[in-house]
Design an enzyme around this catalytic site. Structure first.
Site, PDB file in Angstrom:
ATOM      1  N   ALA A  89       0.833  -1.211   0.000  1.00 44.02           N
ATOM      2  CA  ALA A  89       0.000   0.000   0.000  1.00 44.02           C
ATOM      3  C   ALA A  89       0.860   1.251   0.000  1.00 44.02           C
ATOM      4  O   ALA A  89       1.748   1.410   0.838  1.00 44.02           O
ATOM      5  CB  ALA A  89      -0.919  -0.001   1.219  1.00 44.02           C
ATOM      6  N   SER A 145       1.973   6.074  -5.277  1.00 44.05           N
ATOM      7  CA  SER A 145       3.116   5.550  -6.040  1.00 44.05           C
ATOM      8  C   SER A 145       3.540   6.375  -7.263  1.00 44.05           C
ATOM      9  O   SER A 145       4.504   5.997  -7.934  1.00 44.05           O
ATOM     10  CB  SER A 145       2.801   4.121  -6.503  1.00 44.05           C
ATOM     11  N   THR A 174      11.175   0.793  -3.424  1.00 39.76           N
ATOM     12  CA  THR A 174      11.567   1.170  -4.781  1.00 39.76           C
ATOM     13  C   THR A 174      13.053   1.509  -4.871  1.00 39.76           C
ATOM     14  O   THR A 174      13.666   1.895  -3.873  1.00 39.76           O
ATOM     15  CB  THR A 174      10.731   2.400  -5.224  1.00 39.76           C
ATOM     16  N   ASP A 175      13.579   1.411  -6.075  1.00 38.82           N
ATOM     17  CA  ASP A 175      14.980   1.827  -6.290  1.00 38.82           C
ATOM     18  C   ASP A 175      15.124   3.356  -6.252  1.00 38.82           C
ATOM     19  O   ASP A 175      16.236   3.878  -6.150  1.00 38.82           O
ATOM     20  CB  ASP A 175      15.522   1.287  -7.630  1.00 38.82           C
ATOM     21  N   GLU A 176      13.979   4.068  -6.326  1.00 38.36           N
ATOM     22  CA  GLU A 176      14.055   5.531  -6.410  1.00 38.36           C
ATOM     23  C   GLU A 176      14.588   6.156  -5.125  1.00 38.36           C
ATOM     24  O   GLU A 176      15.010   7.309  -5.125  1.00 38.36           O
ATOM     25  CB  GLU A 176      12.685   6.103  -6.797  1.00 38.36           C
ATOM     26  N   TYR A 212       7.753  11.573  -3.674  1.00 37.98           N
ATOM     27  CA  TYR A 212       7.447  10.131  -3.641  1.00 37.98           C
ATOM     28  C   TYR A 212       8.613   9.337  -3.072  1.00 37.98           C
ATOM     29  O   TYR A 212       8.461   8.581  -2.105  1.00 37.98           O
ATOM     30  CB  TYR A 212       7.108   9.628  -5.057  1.00 37.98           C
ATOM     31  N   LYS A 256       8.971   7.195   0.442  1.00 34.31           N
ATOM     32  CA  LYS A 256       9.288   5.756   0.473  1.00 34.31           C
ATOM     33  C   LYS A 256      10.563   5.525   1.287  1.00 34.31           C
ATOM     34  O   LYS A 256      10.674   4.560   2.033  1.00 34.31           O
ATOM     35  CB  LYS A 256       9.457   5.202  -0.948  1.00 34.31           C
ATOM     36  N   ASN A 306       8.374  -1.343 -12.746  1.00 34.19           N
ATOM     37  CA  ASN A 306       7.612  -2.506 -13.212  1.00 34.19           C
ATOM     38  C   ASN A 306       6.746  -2.138 -14.410  1.00 34.19           C
ATOM     39  O   ASN A 306       6.377  -0.965 -14.587  1.00 34.19           O
ATOM     40  CB  ASN A 306       6.642  -2.964 -12.110  1.00 34.19           C
ATOM     41  N   TYR A 354       8.736  13.349 -21.703  1.00 32.56           N
ATOM     42  CA  TYR A 354       9.268  14.454 -20.902  1.00 32.56           C
ATOM     43  C   TYR A 354      10.689  14.802 -21.344  1.00 32.56           C
ATOM     44  O   TYR A 354      11.545  13.906 -21.493  1.00 32.56           O
ATOM     45  CB  TYR A 354       9.321  14.089 -19.421  1.00 32.56           C
ATOM     46  N   PRO A 387       9.859  18.348 -13.129  1.00 34.95           N
ATOM     47  CA  PRO A 387      10.800  19.043 -12.236  1.00 34.95           C
ATOM     48  C   PRO A 387      11.629  18.034 -11.435  1.00 34.95           C
ATOM     49  O   PRO A 387      11.088  17.054 -10.922  1.00 34.95           O
ATOM     50  CB  PRO A 387       9.883  19.830 -11.279  1.00 34.95           C
TER      51      PRO A 387
HETATM   52  P1  NAD Z   1      -0.428   1.425  -7.167  1.00 34.70           P
HETATM   53  O1  NAD Z   1      -0.497   2.908  -7.000  1.00 34.70           O
HETATM   54  O2  NAD Z   1      -0.861   0.818  -8.448  1.00 34.70           O
HETATM   55  O3  NAD Z   1      -1.266   0.706  -6.017  1.00 34.70           O
HETATM   56  C1  NAD Z   1      -1.238   1.120  -4.677  1.00 34.70           C
HETATM   57  C2  NAD Z   1      -2.410   0.454  -3.966  1.00 34.70           C
HETATM   58  O4  NAD Z   1      -2.361   0.834  -2.581  1.00 34.70           O
HETATM   59  C3  NAD Z   1      -3.778   0.886  -4.498  1.00 34.70           C
HETATM   60  O5  NAD Z   1      -4.606  -0.232  -4.641  1.00 34.70           O
HETATM   61  C4  NAD Z   1      -4.300   1.822  -3.422  1.00 34.70           C
HETATM   62  O6  NAD Z   1      -5.712   1.825  -3.340  1.00 34.70           O
HETATM   63  C5  NAD Z   1      -3.655   1.237  -2.184  1.00 34.70           C
HETATM   64  N1  NAD Z   1      -3.519   2.211  -1.092  1.00 34.70           N
HETATM   65  C6  NAD Z   1      -3.039   3.480  -1.182  1.00 34.70           C
HETATM   66  N2  NAD Z   1      -3.051   4.058   0.031  1.00 34.70           N
HETATM   67  C7  NAD Z   1      -3.525   3.133   0.904  1.00 34.70           C
HETATM   68  C8  NAD Z   1      -3.752   3.126   2.296  1.00 34.70           C
HETATM   69  N3  NAD Z   1      -3.508   4.196   3.054  1.00 34.70           N
HETATM   70  N4  NAD Z   1      -4.255   2.003   2.882  1.00 34.70           N
HETATM   71  C9  NAD Z   1      -4.524   0.911   2.114  1.00 34.70           C
HETATM   72  N5  NAD Z   1      -4.318   0.867   0.781  1.00 34.70           N
HETATM   73  C10 NAD Z   1      -3.830   1.956   0.185  1.00 34.70           C
HETATM   74  O7  NAD Z   1       1.072   1.061  -6.831  1.00 34.70           O
HETATM   75  P2  NAD Z   1       1.985  -0.113  -7.407  1.00 34.70           P
HETATM   76  O8  NAD Z   1       2.656   0.346  -8.635  1.00 34.70           O
HETATM   77  O9  NAD Z   1       1.195  -1.372  -7.420  1.00 34.70           O
HETATM   78  O10 NAD Z   1       3.099  -0.173  -6.265  1.00 34.70           O
HETATM   79  C11 NAD Z   1       2.930  -1.023  -5.121  1.00 34.70           C
HETATM   80  C12 NAD Z   1       4.124  -0.832  -4.215  1.00 34.70           C
HETATM   81  O11 NAD Z   1       5.316  -1.150  -4.926  1.00 34.70           O
HETATM   82  C13 NAD Z   1       4.304   0.606  -3.723  1.00 34.70           C
HETATM   83  O12 NAD Z   1       4.719   0.568  -2.381  1.00 34.70           O
HETATM   84  C14 NAD Z   1       5.402   1.168  -4.617  1.00 34.70           C
HETATM   85  O13 NAD Z   1       6.138   2.162  -3.942  1.00 34.70           O
HETATM   86  C15 NAD Z   1       6.232  -0.065  -4.865  1.00 34.70           C
HETATM   87  N6  NAD Z   1       6.976  -0.090  -6.144  1.00 34.70           N
HETATM   88  C16 NAD Z   1       6.343   0.185  -7.321  1.00 34.70           C
HETATM   89  C17 NAD Z   1       7.065   0.114  -8.503  1.00 34.70           C
HETATM   90  C18 NAD Z   1       6.410   0.364  -9.849  1.00 34.70           C
HETATM   91  O14 NAD Z   1       7.113   0.405 -10.865  1.00 34.70           O
HETATM   92  N7  NAD Z   1       5.109   0.511  -9.921  1.00 34.70           N
HETATM   93  C19 NAD Z   1       8.432  -0.222  -8.492  1.00 34.70           C
HETATM   94  C20 NAD Z   1       9.038  -0.497  -7.266  1.00 34.70           C
HETATM   95  C21 NAD Z   1       8.289  -0.440  -6.094  1.00 34.70           C
HETATM   96  P1  TYD Z   2       6.831   6.683 -14.595  1.00 33.53           P
HETATM   97  O1  TYD Z   2       6.170   5.563 -15.313  1.00 33.53           O
HETATM   98  O2  TYD Z   2       5.996   7.793 -14.051  1.00 33.53           O
HETATM   99  O3  TYD Z   2       7.743   6.040 -13.473  1.00 33.53           O
HETATM  100  P2  TYD Z   2       8.896   6.709 -12.539  1.00 33.53           P
HETATM  101  O4  TYD Z   2       8.789   8.179 -12.609  1.00 33.53           O
HETATM  102  O5  TYD Z   2       8.529   6.181 -11.180  1.00 33.53           O
HETATM  103  O6  TYD Z   2      10.187   6.176 -13.047  1.00 33.53           O
HETATM  104  O7  TYD Z   2       7.881   7.340 -15.596  1.00 33.53           O
HETATM  105  C1  TYD Z   2       8.901   6.575 -16.187  1.00 33.53           C
HETATM  106  C2  TYD Z   2       9.761   7.511 -16.971  1.00 33.53           C
HETATM  107  O8  TYD Z   2       9.006   8.016 -18.075  1.00 33.53           O
HETATM  108  C3  TYD Z   2      10.207   8.722 -16.175  1.00 33.53           C
HETATM  109  O9  TYD Z   2      11.551   9.056 -16.558  1.00 33.53           O
HETATM  110  C4  TYD Z   2       9.261   9.822 -16.609  1.00 33.53           C
HETATM  111  C5  TYD Z   2       8.921   9.441 -18.031  1.00 33.53           C
HETATM  112  N1  TYD Z   2       7.564   9.816 -18.490  1.00 33.53           N
HETATM  113  C6  TYD Z   2       7.389  10.506 -19.692  1.00 33.53           C
HETATM  114  O10 TYD Z   2       8.370  10.822 -20.393  1.00 33.53           O
HETATM  115  N2  TYD Z   2       6.125  10.817 -20.071  1.00 33.53           N
HETATM  116  C7  TYD Z   2       5.030  10.491 -19.326  1.00 33.53           C
HETATM  117  O11 TYD Z   2       3.888  10.847 -19.725  1.00 33.53           O
HETATM  118  C8  TYD Z   2       5.219   9.781 -18.113  1.00 33.53           C
HETATM  119  C9  TYD Z   2       4.060   9.389 -17.260  1.00 33.53           C
HETATM  120  C10 TYD Z   2       6.516   9.453 -17.739  1.00 33.53           C
END
Ligand code: NAD
Ligand code: TYD
Length: 392
Positions: A118, A121, A170-172, A196, A200, A226, A253, A329
Site C-alpha cells: 500500500a 506511487s 523502490t529503487d528511487e 514520492y 518511500k 515494473n 518528458y 521538475p
Molecule cells: P499502485 O499505486 O498501483 O497501487 C497502490 C495500492 O495501494 C492501491 O490499490 C491503493 O488503493 C492502495 N492504497 C493506497 N493508500 C492506501 C492506504 N492508506 N491504505 C490501504 N491501501 C492503500 O502502486 P503499485 O505500482 O502497485 O506499487 C505497489 C508498491 O510497490 C508501492 O509501495 C510502490 O512504492 C512499490 N513499487 C512500485 C514500482 C512500480 O514500478 N510501480 C516499483 C518499485 C516499487
Molecule cells: P513513470 O512511469 O511515471 O515512473 P517513474 O517516474 O517512477 O520512473 O515514468 C517513467 C519515466 O518516463 C520517467 O523518466 C518519466 C517518463 N515519463 C514521460 O516521459 N512521459 C510520461 O507521460 C510519463 C508518465 C513518464
C-alpha cells in the site's frame, strides 16, 4: 458492479463509496475463533503490483489472502475479478493507517506474514500534491508497523520467529545515477529526490528501525520500474499504449533520454515470494531485470509493437504521435539495479526478457479494452487534464 465477500456474506454495495463503514462493521462483527488455515495479510492488493501478487499467490499456494486496500484512484477491484468467488481471498476496504481495523484483522486471521504494497506511487502526483504521500507512505505505514508490532509481540515464540513483515519499496530511494556510475547495490546511500521517493525512503527507515529497536522480523525489497497487466495508465508504458490507441499525443518528458530499469511485474511478484520464503530478517534485497533503457526507446518499442499488432488505419506509424513536452521538475536521470544479491543468496532471476515482457504487456492491453475504459474514470480524466493540458 464490484463486490467483496466477507466470511461468506456477499456485500453487493460498491465499496468505492460511503458504504465503507458498512463493510468494516460487517467484518468486525464476525470476529471470533482462530482460523485453522495459514494466512497472509497483503496491503494495497487492488493496485497494480499488489493485484498481480494476490492473483499469483492464490494460484500457487493454499493459503488465505487477507487483502486490505483503501481503493484510492489506483485501487481497482476489476483487477481481482477473476478471484471474486475464491473463498481464500478476503477483501477488506480500509486504510493501513486505521489501527483499529488492522488490529482486528490481525487478531481474527492470525497471519504469518504481512506484505506491504500500500502506497501512493506516482512521482508526478507527488510533485503536484505531496500531502497524500506523506500521509500514506510515512504516517500510515508507521501506524501499520505499530499495529503489527503489538500483534507480533503477543505471538508465541515459534510464531514470533516465523513471522515476517515484508515491505515493498523502490529503487528511487537511492536517487539518480550518472551514465558511468555503477548500478545501485543494497549498500548505496539513500538520496531520494522526489516527494514520492523521499516518502518511500522514510518508510524504509521506519521499517529498518522497527527491526533494529524492537526486533520485528522485517525484510525490505527495493525494485526497479515494473510494467505489465493492470498497470494504471498514468505511468509511462500503459499511458503510451492507451494514448496511441486513442489517437492522442504520446507525451515524452524533456529529451526522453532518462533511463529506467524495467522489470515485468510477474517477475517482481516471484522475487517477493522468494524473499518472503528465504530472505533474512533485517536484510534488504534489490530486485531488477538488468534492463536499462532510455524512455524514448521504450516509447519506440511500444509504437513498433502496436504497428505490428494493431496498425493504424491510416497506415502511419504510431511514433508519429510522439510529442516532446516540458520536463518533470527534478527529473531523475537514471536508475539501475544491481540484482546480484538476490540472485546469489536466494537464487532468484527474472523469467522474462524485456522483449518477451513488453510484447505480452502490449497484447494484454489490446485484449483488455474494457478494463482500460473502466479505469478511465472521471478522476483519471481530471488528472490527465491537469498534467498534460486538455488534449492528451
Ligand atoms: P499502485 O499505486 O498501483 O497501487 C497502490 C495500492 O495501494 C492501491 O490499490 C491503493 O488503493 C492502495 N492504497 C493506497 N493508500 C492506501 C492506504 N492508506 N491504505 C490501504 N491501501 C492503500 O502502486 P503499485 O505500482 O502497485 O506499487 C505497489 C508498491 O510497490 C508501492 O509501495 C510502490 O512504492 C512499490 N513499487 C512500485 C514500482 C512500480 O514500478 N510501480 C516499483 C518499485 C516499487
Ligand atoms: P513513470 O512511469 O511515471 O515512473 P517513474 O517516474 O517512477 O520512473 O515514468 C517513467 C519515466 O518516463 C520517467 O523518466 C518519466 C517518463 N515519463 C514521460 O516521459 N512521459 C510520461 O507521460 C510519463 C508518465 C513518464
Amino acid at each position: 458492479m464490484s463486490y467483496a465477500k466477507l466470511h461468506g456474506i456477499v456485500c453487493d454495495s460498491h465499496p468505492n463509496d460511503k458504504n465503507q463503514k458498512h463493510f468494516t462493521l460487517l467484518f468486525i462483527t464476525t470476529l471470533g475463533s482462530r482460523p485453522s488455515t495459514m494466512a497472509i495479510l497483503v496491503t494495497g492488493g487492488a493496485g497494480f503490483i499488489g493485484s498481480n501478487f494476490v492473483l499469483d499467490w492464490l494460484a500457487d499456494s493454499d493459503e488465505v489472502v487477507i487483502n486490505l486496500d483503501k481503493l484510492t484512484y489506483a485501487g481497482n477491484l476489476q483487477n481481482l475479478a477473476s478471484i471474486e468467488d475464491n473463498p481464500r481471498h478476503i477483501f477488506i476496504h480500509g486504510d493501513i493507517g486505521d489501527a483499529k481495523l488492522v488490529t482486528a484483522l490481525l487478531t481474527q486471521h492470525q497471519p504469518r506474514a504481512v506484505v506491504n504494497f500500500a502506497a501512493e506511487s506516482h512521482v508526478d502526483r507527488s510533485i503536484s500534491g505531496p500531502g497524500a504521500f506523506i500521509q500514506t507512505n510515512i504516517v500510515a505505514t508507521f501506524q501499520l508497523l505499530e499495529a503489527v508490532r503489538a500483534y507480533w509481540g503477543a505471538l508465541d515464540t515459534k510464531r514470533m520467529g516465523d513471522f515476517r513483515f515484508l515491505h515493498v519499496s523502490t529503487d528511487e530511494v537511492y536517487g539518480s545515477l550518472e551514465k558511468n556510475e555503477l548500478a545501485f547495490t543494497e549498500n548505496h546511500r539513500y538520496e531520494p529526490n522526489s516527494p514520492y521517493s523521499a516518502s518511500k525512503a522514510a518508510s524504509d527507515h521506519l521499517v529498518r528501525a522497527y527491526h533494529h529497536t524492537y526486533g520485528l522480523p522485517v525484510v525490505t525489497t527495493n525494485c526497479s520500474n515494473n510494467y505489465g497487466p493492470f498497470h494504471f495508465p498514468e505511468k509511462l508504458i500503459p499511458l503510451m499504449i492507451v494514448n496511441a490507441q486513442a489517437g492522442k499525443p504520446l507525451p515524452v518528458y524533456g529529451d526522453g533520454q532518462q533511463i529506467r530499469d524495467w522489470l515485468y511485474v510477474k517477475d517482481h511478484c516471484s522475487a517477493i515470494r522468494q524473499v518472503l520464503a528465504k530472505g533474512q530478517t533485517g536484510q534488504t534485497y534489490n530486485i531488477g531485470g538488468w534492463n536499462e533503457k532510455p524512455n524514448i526507446e521504450i516509447v519506440h518499442t511500444v509504437c513498433a509493437l502496436l504497428d505490428e499488432l494493431r496498425p493504424r488505419t491510416d497506415g502511419m506509424p504510431y511514433k508519429a504521435q510522439i510529442a516532446y513536452v516540458t520536463d518533470r521538475p527534478g527529473h531523475d536521470k537514471r536508475y539501475a539495479i544491481d540484482a546480484s544479491k538476490i540472485k546469489n543468496e536466494l537464487g532468484w532471476e527474472p523469467a522474462e526478457t524485456f522483449e518477451t515482457g513488453i510484447r505480452k504487456t502490449v497484447q494484454w492491453y489490446l485484449d483488455h479494452a474494457q478494463w482500460v475504459s473502466q479505469v478511465q474514470s472521471g478522476a483519471y480524466r481530471a488528472w490527465v487534464a491537469q498534467q498534460y493540458g486538455a488534449t492528451p
